[in-house]
Design a protein around this motif. Sequence first.
Motif, PDB file in Angstrom:
ATOM      1  N   ARG A   4      -6.332  -0.920  -4.483  1.00 41.73           N
ATOM      2  CA  ARG A   4      -5.575   0.288  -4.162  1.00 41.73           C
ATOM      3  C   ARG A   4      -4.735   0.837  -5.314  1.00 41.73           C
ATOM      4  O   ARG A   4      -4.128   1.898  -5.188  1.00 41.73           O
ATOM      5  N   THR A  43      -5.604  -6.455  -2.536  1.00 43.78           N
ATOM      6  CA  THR A  43      -5.080  -5.148  -2.134  1.00 43.78           C
ATOM      7  C   THR A  43      -4.573  -4.368  -3.332  1.00 43.78           C
ATOM      8  O   THR A  43      -4.838  -3.164  -3.477  1.00 43.78           O
ATOM      9  N   THR A  50       0.827  -1.213   0.000  1.00 39.14           N
ATOM     10  CA  THR A  50       0.000   0.000   0.000  1.00 39.14           C
ATOM     11  C   THR A  50       0.860   1.261   0.000  1.00 39.14           C
ATOM     12  O   THR A  50       0.512   2.258  -0.645  1.00 39.14           O
TER      13      THR A  50
END
Length: 377
Positions: free
Chosen positions: A105, A101, A67
Amino acid sequence: MRFIHTADWQLGMTRHFLDGEAQPRFSQARLDAVGTIGQLAVDEGCEFVIASGDVFESNQIDRQVLTRALDAMAATPEVTFYLLPGNHDPLNAASIFRSNTFRERRPPNVVVLEDSVPIQVAEGVELVAAPWMSRRPLQDLVDQACAAAAPSAALRIMVGHGALDSRSPDAMDPALISLQRLEVRIQSGDIHYVALGDRHSTTDEGTTGRVWYSGAPEPTDYREEDTGNVLVVDLEPGQIEVAPRSVGRWCFRQHPSHLTSDADIDSLEQWLDALDDKQRAVIKLSLVGSLSLCQKQRLDRLLDHFADLLAALETWERRSDLVVVPDDAEISTLGLSGFASDALGDLRELAQSPDPAEAVRAQNATALLHRLVNSAS
Protein backbone atom coordinates in the motif's frame (compact mmCIF):
# COMPACT_ATOMS: atom_id res chain seq x y z
CA MET A 1 15.20 25.17 -0.51
CA ARG A 2 12.37 24.60 1.95
CA PHE A 3 11.18 21.47 3.73
CA ILE A 4 9.19 20.37 6.79
CA HIS A 5 10.81 18.65 9.75
CA THR A 6 8.47 16.63 11.95
CA ALA A 7 8.73 13.58 14.22
CA ASP A 8 7.04 11.37 16.79
CA TRP A 9 3.68 10.91 15.12
CA GLN A 10 3.33 7.64 17.08
CA LEU A 11 0.27 6.65 15.08
CA GLY A 12 -1.74 4.01 16.91
CA MET A 13 -0.95 5.41 20.37
CA THR A 14 -3.43 4.71 23.17
CA ARG A 15 -3.72 6.58 26.48
CA HIS A 16 -5.00 4.81 29.61
CA PHE A 17 -6.88 7.90 30.82
CA LEU A 18 -9.00 8.24 27.67
CA ASP A 19 -12.33 6.48 28.08
CA GLY A 20 -15.19 5.73 25.71
CA GLU A 21 -15.13 7.66 22.46
CA ALA A 22 -12.28 9.95 23.56
CA GLN A 23 -9.63 7.40 22.51
CA PRO A 24 -10.94 7.06 18.92
CA ARG A 25 -11.01 10.87 18.62
CA PHE A 26 -7.43 11.05 19.91
CA SER A 27 -6.33 8.41 17.40
CA GLN A 28 -8.09 10.17 14.54
CA ALA A 29 -6.49 13.50 15.43
CA ARG A 30 -3.04 11.96 15.05
CA LEU A 31 -3.97 10.63 11.60
CA ASP A 32 -5.50 13.98 10.66
CA ALA A 33 -2.21 15.66 11.58
CA VAL A 34 -0.46 13.69 8.83
CA GLY A 35 -2.82 15.13 6.23
CA THR A 36 -2.41 18.58 7.74
CA ILE A 37 1.37 18.32 7.46
CA GLY A 38 1.15 17.30 3.82
CA GLN A 39 -1.16 20.20 2.98
CA LEU A 40 1.05 22.61 4.93
CA ALA A 41 4.00 21.45 2.83
CA VAL A 42 2.05 22.28 -0.32
CA ASP A 43 0.92 25.67 1.00
CA GLU A 44 4.44 26.60 2.15
CA GLY A 45 6.12 25.46 -1.07
CA CYS A 46 8.09 22.69 0.68
CA GLU A 47 9.78 20.06 -1.47
CA PHE A 48 9.57 17.25 1.06
CA VAL A 49 8.75 16.22 4.64
CA ILE A 50 11.18 14.53 7.02
CA ALA A 51 9.65 12.45 9.83
CA SER A 52 12.52 11.85 12.26
CA GLY A 53 11.49 8.59 13.87
CA ASP A 54 8.58 7.02 15.76
CA VAL A 55 6.18 7.39 12.88
CA PHE A 56 4.19 4.55 14.44
CA GLU A 57 3.58 3.74 18.09
CA SER A 58 4.97 0.23 17.60
CA ASN A 59 5.57 -2.43 14.99
CA GLN A 60 2.31 -4.12 16.01
CA ILE A 61 -0.23 -1.44 15.25
CA ASP A 62 -3.65 -2.17 13.78
CA ARG A 63 -3.60 -2.55 9.99
CA GLN A 64 -6.29 0.12 9.65
CA VAL A 65 -4.00 2.71 11.25
CA LEU A 66 -1.26 1.88 8.77
CA THR A 67 -3.47 2.01 5.69
CA ARG A 68 -5.04 5.29 6.76
CA ALA A 69 -1.63 6.81 7.43
CA LEU A 70 -0.40 5.83 3.97
CA ASP A 71 -3.59 7.20 2.44
CA ALA A 72 -3.10 10.51 4.29
CA MET A 73 0.41 10.86 2.82
CA ALA A 74 -0.80 9.84 -0.64
CA ALA A 75 -3.26 12.77 -0.57
CA THR A 76 -0.38 15.16 -1.44
CA PRO A 77 1.55 13.26 -4.14
CA GLU A 78 3.67 16.30 -4.95
CA VAL A 79 5.29 16.07 -1.50
CA THR A 80 7.71 13.26 -0.65
CA PHE A 81 7.63 11.91 2.90
CA TYR A 82 10.94 10.53 4.20
CA LEU A 83 10.25 8.26 7.20
CA LEU A 84 12.96 7.31 9.70
CA PRO A 85 12.48 4.18 11.85
CA GLY A 86 12.88 5.10 15.53
CA ASN A 87 12.87 3.32 18.87
CA HIS A 88 9.11 2.69 18.73
CA ASP A 89 9.17 1.31 15.17
CA PRO A 90 12.73 0.02 14.58
CA LEU A 91 13.70 -1.59 11.30
CA ASN A 92 14.02 -5.10 12.73
CA ALA A 93 12.61 -8.38 11.45
CA ALA A 94 9.12 -7.48 12.70
CA SER A 95 9.22 -3.91 11.36
CA ILE A 96 5.96 -2.34 10.25
CA PHE A 97 7.95 -0.90 7.33
CA ARG A 98 8.63 -4.45 6.12
CA SER A 99 5.08 -5.70 6.52
CA ASN A 100 3.09 -6.92 3.53
CA THR A 101 0.54 -4.16 4.04
CA PHE A 102 3.19 -1.44 3.99
CA ARG A 103 4.91 -2.82 0.91
CA GLU A 104 1.64 -3.29 -0.99
CA ARG A 105 0.00 0.00 0.00
CA ARG A 106 2.98 2.37 0.17
CA PRO A 107 2.37 5.28 -2.24
CA PRO A 108 5.25 6.44 -4.49
CA ASN A 109 5.79 9.60 -2.42
CA VAL A 110 6.66 7.67 0.77
CA VAL A 111 10.30 6.68 1.26
CA VAL A 112 11.69 4.76 4.25
CA LEU A 113 15.18 5.79 5.33
CA GLU A 114 16.55 2.27 5.71
CA ASP A 115 20.29 2.98 5.90
CA SER A 116 22.87 5.75 6.10
CA VAL A 117 23.73 5.97 2.42
CA PRO A 118 23.27 9.65 1.42
CA ILE A 119 20.09 10.28 -0.58
CA GLN A 120 19.82 13.18 -3.00
CA VAL A 121 16.48 14.87 -2.32
CA ALA A 122 17.02 17.95 -4.50
CA GLU A 123 19.79 19.38 -6.57
CA GLY A 124 22.74 19.90 -4.23
CA VAL A 125 20.86 18.60 -1.17
CA GLU A 126 21.31 15.21 0.54
CA LEU A 127 19.83 13.36 3.48
CA VAL A 128 22.00 11.22 5.73
CA ALA A 129 19.88 9.05 8.00
CA ALA A 130 20.48 7.07 11.19
CA PRO A 131 17.65 4.52 11.36
CA TRP A 132 17.13 2.40 14.45
CA MET A 133 17.61 -1.29 13.62
CA SER A 134 16.71 -2.42 17.14
CA ARG A 135 15.10 -0.97 20.25
CA ARG A 136 18.42 -0.79 22.11
CA PRO A 137 21.34 0.36 19.99
CA LEU A 138 24.79 0.17 21.53
CA GLN A 139 26.31 3.23 19.85
CA ASP A 140 25.61 6.80 18.82
CA LEU A 141 23.78 6.07 15.57
CA VAL A 142 23.89 9.68 14.39
CA ASP A 143 27.64 9.99 14.87
CA GLN A 144 28.14 6.62 13.20
CA ALA A 145 26.11 7.70 10.16
CA CYS A 146 27.96 11.00 9.89
CA ALA A 147 31.33 9.28 10.07
CA ALA A 148 30.39 6.77 7.38
CA ALA A 149 29.24 9.38 4.84
CA ALA A 150 31.89 10.34 2.31
CA PRO A 151 32.65 14.07 2.03
CA SER A 152 30.33 15.99 -0.28
CA ALA A 153 29.83 19.52 -1.54
CA ALA A 154 26.06 19.13 -1.12
CA LEU A 155 24.00 20.66 1.65
CA ARG A 156 23.52 17.78 4.06
CA ILE A 157 20.61 17.18 6.38
CA MET A 158 21.28 14.68 9.17
CA VAL A 159 18.13 12.76 10.19
CA GLY A 160 18.31 11.13 13.62
CA HIS A 161 16.30 9.99 16.58
CA GLY A 162 17.13 9.74 20.27
CA ALA A 163 18.29 11.68 23.30
CA LEU A 164 21.18 14.13 23.24
CA ASP A 165 23.90 13.57 25.82
CA SER A 166 23.49 17.19 26.92
CA ARG A 167 19.97 16.38 28.17
CA SER A 168 20.25 12.86 29.52
CA PRO A 169 21.10 12.11 33.17
CA ASP A 170 22.36 8.65 32.13
CA ALA A 171 25.88 9.40 30.97
CA MET A 172 26.59 5.69 30.50
CA ASP A 173 23.91 5.18 27.83
CA PRO A 174 25.89 4.24 24.68
CA ALA A 175 23.06 5.34 22.37
CA LEU A 176 23.15 9.00 23.44
CA ILE A 177 23.72 11.46 20.60
CA SER A 178 26.79 13.64 21.08
CA LEU A 179 25.81 17.29 20.67
CA GLN A 180 29.44 18.42 20.71
CA ARG A 181 30.40 16.17 17.79
CA LEU A 182 27.37 17.37 15.84
CA GLU A 183 28.35 20.99 16.35
CA VAL A 184 31.94 20.28 15.26
CA ARG A 185 30.62 18.75 12.04
CA ILE A 186 28.32 21.72 11.49
CA GLN A 187 31.16 24.19 11.99
CA SER A 188 33.35 22.26 9.54
CA GLY A 189 30.57 22.25 6.94
CA ASP A 190 30.10 18.47 6.87
CA ILE A 191 26.42 18.79 7.80
CA HIS A 192 24.11 21.78 7.63
CA TYR A 193 20.98 20.82 9.57
CA VAL A 194 20.18 18.10 12.11
CA ALA A 195 16.55 16.94 12.13
CA LEU A 196 15.98 15.07 15.39
CA GLY A 197 13.06 13.16 16.87
CA ASP A 198 12.33 11.63 20.29
CA ARG A 199 11.83 14.78 22.38
CA HIS A 200 8.18 15.80 22.02
CA SER A 201 8.80 19.48 22.81
CA THR A 202 10.00 21.77 20.02
CA THR A 203 13.60 22.60 20.96
CA ASP A 204 16.55 24.44 19.44
CA GLU A 205 19.60 22.59 20.75
CA GLY A 206 23.15 23.87 21.19
CA THR A 207 24.49 27.14 19.85
CA THR A 208 24.42 26.80 16.06
CA GLY A 209 20.67 27.14 15.41
CA ARG A 210 20.96 24.04 13.20
CA VAL A 211 20.16 21.22 15.65
CA TRP A 212 16.44 20.89 16.30
CA TYR A 213 13.84 18.62 17.80
CA SER A 214 10.63 19.35 15.93
CA GLY A 215 8.44 18.05 18.74
CA ALA A 216 5.32 15.94 18.24
CA PRO A 217 2.54 17.28 15.99
CA GLU A 218 -0.04 16.31 18.62
CA PRO A 219 0.70 16.36 22.38
CA THR A 220 0.91 13.12 24.33
CA ASP A 221 1.75 14.12 27.90
CA TYR A 222 1.50 16.92 30.46
CA ARG A 223 5.28 17.30 30.70
CA GLU A 224 5.69 18.47 27.11
CA GLU A 225 6.50 22.17 27.09
CA ASP A 226 6.03 23.28 23.48
CA THR A 227 4.32 20.63 21.41
CA GLY A 228 1.82 20.39 18.56
CA ASN A 229 4.32 21.86 16.07
CA VAL A 230 6.24 21.08 12.93
CA LEU A 231 9.23 23.06 11.65
CA VAL A 232 9.40 24.78 8.29
CA VAL A 233 13.10 24.95 7.40
CA ASP A 234 14.64 27.23 4.78
CA LEU A 235 18.16 26.01 4.06
CA GLU A 236 20.60 27.79 1.79
CA PRO A 237 24.42 27.88 1.61
CA GLY A 238 25.57 29.90 4.60
CA GLN A 239 22.14 30.58 6.06
CA ILE A 240 19.18 28.88 7.66
CA GLU A 241 15.75 29.85 8.96
CA VAL A 242 13.66 27.55 11.13
CA ALA A 243 10.04 28.49 11.83
CA PRO A 244 7.62 26.47 14.01
CA ARG A 245 4.11 26.00 12.69
CA SER A 246 1.29 24.88 14.98
CA VAL A 247 -0.69 21.89 13.67
CA GLY A 248 -1.91 20.20 16.87
CA ARG A 249 -5.49 20.43 18.11
CA TRP A 250 -5.32 18.62 21.45
CA CYS A 251 -3.97 20.05 24.70
CA PHE A 252 -2.68 18.57 27.96
CA ARG A 253 -2.77 20.94 30.94
CA GLN A 254 -2.07 20.73 34.65
CA HIS A 255 -3.84 23.14 36.98
CA PRO A 256 -3.24 23.75 40.72
CA SER A 257 -6.33 24.76 42.68
CA HIS A 258 -6.39 25.86 46.32
CA LEU A 259 -9.89 25.33 47.69
CA THR A 260 -11.11 26.73 51.02
CA SER A 261 -14.37 28.44 50.11
CA ASP A 262 -17.27 28.59 47.67
CA ALA A 263 -15.48 31.41 45.90
CA ASP A 264 -12.53 29.10 45.23
CA ILE A 265 -14.86 26.52 43.72
CA ASP A 266 -16.38 29.30 41.60
CA SER A 267 -12.89 30.16 40.32
CA LEU A 268 -12.16 26.53 39.42
CA GLU A 269 -15.47 26.30 37.58
CA GLN A 270 -14.70 29.48 35.63
CA TRP A 271 -11.25 28.16 34.66
CA LEU A 272 -12.65 24.85 33.43
CA ASP A 273 -15.50 26.55 31.61
CA ALA A 274 -13.11 28.87 29.78
CA LEU A 275 -11.13 26.00 28.23
CA ASP A 276 -11.29 25.95 24.45
CA ASP A 277 -12.28 22.82 22.54
CA LYS A 278 -13.06 20.81 25.66
CA GLN A 279 -13.47 17.57 23.73
CA ARG A 280 -9.74 17.69 22.93
CA ALA A 281 -8.54 18.86 26.35
CA VAL A 282 -6.90 16.51 28.86
CA ILE A 283 -6.75 18.13 32.30
CA LYS A 284 -5.01 17.09 35.51
CA LEU A 285 -6.02 18.98 38.67
CA SER A 286 -4.02 19.40 41.85
CA LEU A 287 -6.59 19.99 44.60
CA VAL A 288 -5.33 21.35 47.91
CA GLY A 289 -7.22 22.86 50.81
CA SER A 290 -10.09 22.27 53.22
CA LEU A 291 -13.79 22.09 52.39
CA SER A 292 -16.99 21.44 54.27
CA LEU A 293 -19.16 18.48 53.38
CA CYS A 294 -21.54 20.62 51.34
CA GLN A 295 -18.67 22.26 49.50
CA LYS A 296 -17.11 18.87 48.76
CA GLN A 297 -20.42 17.64 47.33
CA ARG A 298 -20.60 20.71 45.14
CA LEU A 299 -17.03 20.11 43.97
CA ASP A 300 -17.82 16.47 43.15
CA ARG A 301 -20.81 17.52 41.06
CA LEU A 302 -18.68 20.10 39.30
CA LEU A 303 -15.96 17.58 38.45
CA ASP A 304 -18.52 15.04 37.25
CA HIS A 305 -19.98 17.66 34.91
CA PHE A 306 -16.66 18.60 33.35
CA ALA A 307 -15.54 14.98 33.16
CA ASP A 308 -18.43 14.54 30.71
CA LEU A 309 -17.31 17.55 28.65
CA LEU A 310 -13.54 17.05 28.58
CA ALA A 311 -11.56 14.32 26.84
CA ALA A 312 -10.21 13.41 30.28
CA LEU A 313 -10.23 14.96 33.75
CA GLU A 314 -7.77 13.55 36.28
CA THR A 315 -6.82 14.40 39.83
CA TRP A 316 -3.08 14.56 40.45
CA GLU A 317 -3.06 12.38 43.55
CA ARG A 318 0.57 12.99 44.51
CA ARG A 319 0.03 16.74 44.54
CA SER A 320 -3.46 16.82 46.01
CA ASP A 321 -4.28 17.27 49.68
CA LEU A 322 -7.95 18.11 50.04
CA VAL A 323 -9.34 17.81 53.57
CA VAL A 324 -13.09 17.44 54.14
CA VAL A 325 -14.12 18.83 57.52
CA PRO A 326 -17.87 18.83 58.33
CA ASP A 327 -18.91 21.75 60.44
CA ASP A 328 -21.21 21.38 63.43
CA ALA A 329 -24.25 22.60 61.49
CA GLU A 330 -23.73 19.88 58.86
CA ILE A 331 -23.37 17.19 61.50
CA SER A 332 -26.50 18.30 63.37
CA THR A 333 -28.63 18.23 60.22
CA LEU A 334 -27.86 14.55 59.70
CA GLY A 335 -29.95 13.58 62.73
CA LEU A 336 -28.06 10.32 63.27
CA SER A 337 -28.43 8.15 66.34
CA GLY A 338 -27.27 4.82 67.68
CA PHE A 339 -24.74 2.91 65.59
CA ALA A 340 -24.75 5.47 62.77
CA SER A 341 -23.96 8.28 65.20
CA ASP A 342 -21.13 6.25 66.75
CA ALA A 343 -19.73 5.52 63.27
CA LEU A 344 -19.81 9.22 62.40
CA GLY A 345 -17.94 10.04 65.60
CA ASP A 346 -15.28 7.47 64.73
CA LEU A 347 -14.94 8.87 61.21
CA ARG A 348 -14.51 12.43 62.52
CA GLU A 349 -11.76 11.22 64.82
CA LEU A 350 -10.03 9.24 62.06
CA ALA A 351 -10.21 12.28 59.78
CA GLN A 352 -7.64 13.90 62.08
CA SER A 353 -5.29 10.90 61.83
CA PRO A 354 -1.57 11.63 61.26
CA ASP A 355 -1.69 8.92 58.59
CA PRO A 356 -2.62 10.87 55.43
CA ALA A 357 -4.12 7.86 53.66
CA GLU A 358 -6.28 6.95 56.65
CA ALA A 359 -7.40 10.56 57.08
CA VAL A 360 -8.43 10.82 53.41
CA ARG A 361 -10.39 7.56 53.62
CA ALA A 362 -12.24 8.80 56.70
CA GLN A 363 -12.98 12.17 55.10
CA ASN A 364 -14.32 10.51 51.96
CA ALA A 365 -16.43 8.13 54.03
CA THR A 366 -17.86 11.05 56.00
CA ALA A 367 -18.72 12.87 52.78
CA LEU A 368 -20.35 9.72 51.40
CA LEU A 369 -22.40 9.27 54.60
CA HIS A 370 -23.55 12.88 54.36
CA ARG A 371 -24.54 12.43 50.72
CA LEU A 372 -26.42 9.17 51.38
CA VAL A 373 -28.38 10.61 54.29
CA ASN A 374 -29.34 13.70 52.29
CA SER A 375 -30.35 11.67 49.25
CA ALA A 376 -32.50 9.38 51.42
CA SER A 377 -34.30 12.36 52.95
